[in-house]
Write a protein that holds these residues in place. Structure first.
Motif, short mmCIF file in Angstrom:
data_model
loop_
_atom_site.label_atom_id
_atom_site.label_comp_id
_atom_site.label_asym_id
_atom_site.label_seq_id
_atom_site.Cartn_x
_atom_site.Cartn_y
_atom_site.Cartn_z
N VAL A 81 0.83 -1.22 0.00
CA VAL A 81 0.00 0.00 0.00
C VAL A 81 0.86 1.26 0.00
O VAL A 81 2.02 1.26 0.42
N HIS A 82 0.23 2.33 -0.47
CA HIS A 82 0.87 3.65 -0.49
C HIS A 82 0.11 4.60 0.41
O HIS A 82 -1.05 4.37 0.74
N ILE A 83 0.77 5.68 0.78
CA ILE A 83 0.12 6.71 1.59
C ILE A 83 -1.19 7.15 0.93
O ILE A 83 -2.19 7.39 1.60
N SER A 84 -1.17 7.23 -0.39
CA SER A 84 -2.33 7.72 -1.13
C SER A 84 -3.52 6.76 -1.08
O SER A 84 -4.62 7.12 -1.51
N ASP A 85 -3.33 5.56 -0.56
CA ASP A 85 -4.45 4.60 -0.43
C ASP A 85 -5.28 4.88 0.82
O ASP A 85 -6.31 4.24 1.03
N THR A 86 -4.85 5.81 1.64
CA THR A 86 -5.62 6.17 2.83
C THR A 86 -6.99 6.70 2.41
O THR A 86 -7.09 7.69 1.69
N ALA A 87 -8.04 6.00 2.85
CA ALA A 87 -9.40 6.33 2.42
C ALA A 87 -10.37 5.41 3.15
O ALA A 87 -9.97 4.54 3.92
N GLU A 88 -11.65 5.62 2.87
CA GLU A 88 -12.71 4.75 3.37
C GLU A 88 -13.07 3.79 2.24
O GLU A 88 -13.24 4.20 1.08
N TYR A 89 -13.19 2.51 2.57
CA TYR A 89 -13.49 1.49 1.57
C TYR A 89 -14.82 0.83 1.91
O TYR A 89 -15.06 0.42 3.06
N PHE A 90 -15.68 0.74 0.91
CA PHE A 90 -17.01 0.17 1.10
C PHE A 90 -17.20 -1.06 0.21
O PHE A 90 -16.94 -1.01 -0.99
N CYS A 91 -17.66 -2.12 0.82
CA CYS A 91 -18.08 -3.30 0.09
C CYS A 91 -19.58 -3.18 -0.14
O CYS A 91 -20.31 -2.68 0.73
N ALA A 92 -20.04 -3.61 -1.32
CA ALA A 92 -21.47 -3.49 -1.64
C ALA A 92 -21.93 -4.73 -2.40
O ALA A 92 -21.14 -5.38 -3.09
N VAL A 93 -23.22 -5.01 -2.27
CA VAL A 93 -23.80 -6.19 -2.93
C VAL A 93 -25.14 -5.80 -3.52
O VAL A 93 -25.88 -5.00 -2.94
N THR A 94 -25.47 -6.37 -4.65
CA THR A 94 -26.78 -6.15 -5.24
C THR A 94 -27.16 -7.36 -6.09
O THR A 94 -26.31 -7.93 -6.75
N PRO A 95 -28.45 -7.70 -6.10
CA PRO A 95 -28.88 -8.78 -7.00
C PRO A 95 -29.10 -8.29 -8.41
O PRO A 95 -29.09 -9.06 -9.36
N ASN A 96 -29.29 -6.98 -8.57
CA ASN A 96 -29.66 -6.49 -9.89
C ASN A 96 -29.29 -5.05 -10.14
O ASN A 96 -29.74 -4.46 -11.10
N ASN A 97 -28.51 -4.47 -9.26
CA ASN A 97 -28.04 -3.09 -9.33
C ASN A 97 -29.12 -2.06 -9.01
O ASN A 97 -28.86 -0.89 -9.03
N ASN A 98 -30.32 -2.49 -8.73
CA ASN A 98 -31.35 -1.54 -8.34
C ASN A 98 -31.49 -1.45 -6.84
O ASN A 98 -32.22 -0.61 -6.34
N ASP A 99 -30.88 -2.31 -6.11
CA ASP A 99 -31.00 -2.35 -4.67
C ASP A 99 -29.63 -2.65 -4.09
O ASP A 99 -29.39 -3.76 -3.63
N MET A 100 -28.74 -1.68 -4.13
CA MET A 100 -27.38 -1.88 -3.70
C MET A 100 -27.26 -1.65 -2.19
O MET A 100 -27.68 -0.59 -1.70
N ARG A 101 -26.71 -2.63 -1.50
CA ARG A 101 -26.54 -2.53 -0.06
C ARG A 101 -25.06 -2.40 0.24
O ARG A 101 -24.24 -3.16 -0.28
N PHE A 102 -24.75 -1.44 1.12
CA PHE A 102 -23.36 -1.16 1.45
C PHE A 102 -23.02 -1.66 2.85
O PHE A 102 -23.85 -1.64 3.75
#
Lengths: 112, 114
Positions: A81-102
């Motif tokens: 990793v680099h210093i520039s990778d400092t951030a918030e990371y979110f995993c998300a799931v959806t069955p069809n892209n209309n109902d994305m859960r984070f």
């Protein structure tokens, strides 16, 4: 309904070290899986996605993730990793892209 | 990919007032979404903005509090009405990509209610 659990709220690592951000999901149907990154004061940027096919997915900025159906996991990894990778990371799931859960997000802090 | 512009990028508002957030996309998209990100938390879907019909709200969100407009396939607005400090959040506009397998996000609107 789908749900996402990000097991670590904060992950501090030193620069050039490897990192793994964990994500588990639950769903009764097939889903698409995503990892997004949010830099300070910015919107979300797509890192990578799993739709089907090869379970190892490569994304931008050297990140990759592996889909494990038996463990219902989609962990994000980077070998160095680099210093520039400092951030918030979110995993998300959806069955069809209309109902994305984070997931709740994992704050990655890279220290020099 | 889609380029999404949100206005304003941030605002500080008095309680009891309303704020309208605009979302402009550089291409026609079928699906547009509005999310809320409360301080230190993840994203929660507020509603799906439907072109030509009323928005579809998620549980816990109502039209009177968060009226949404979608006059065409490139533009939507979200209004946060009768604001209270609990409405202080980042509000994000999102659109479905042409491949329909990913979502793109605007920069967000950081709202502080005092």
């Amino acid at each position: 309904a789908q749900s996402v659990t990000q097991l670590d709220s904060q992950v501090p690592v030193f620069e050039e070290a490897p990192v793994e951000l964990r994500c588990n999901y639950s769903s009764s149907v097939s889903v698409y899986l995503f990892w997004y990154v949010q830099y300070p004061n910015q919107g979300l940027q797509l890192l990578l996605k799993y739709l089907s096919g090869s379970t190892l997915v490569k994304g931008i900025n050297g990140f990759e993730a592996e889909f494990n159906k038996s463990q219902t996991s989609f962990h994000l990894r980077k070998p160095s990793v680099h210093i520039s990778d400092t951030a918030e990371y979110f995993c998300a799931v959806t069955p069809n892209n209309n109902d994305m859960r984070f997931g709740a997000g994992t704050r990655l802090t890279v220290k020099p | 990919s889609a380029v999404i512009s949100q206005k304003p990028s941030r605002d500080i508002c008095q309680r009891g007032t309303s704020l309208t957030i605009q979302c402009q996309v550089d291409s026609q998209v079928t699906m547009m979404f509005w999310y809320r990100q409360q301080p230190g938390q993840s994203l929660t879907l507020i509603a799906t903005a439907n072109q030509g019909s009323e928005a579809t709200y998620e549980s816990g969100f109502v039209i009177d509090k968060f009226p949404i407009s979608r006059p065409n396939l490139t533009f939507s607005t979200l209004t946060v009405s009768n604001m209270s400090p609990e409405d202080s959040s980042i509000y994000l506009c999102s659109v479905e990509g042409q491949s329909k397998t990913e979502a793109f996000f605007g920069q967000g609107t950081r709202l502080t209610v005092v």
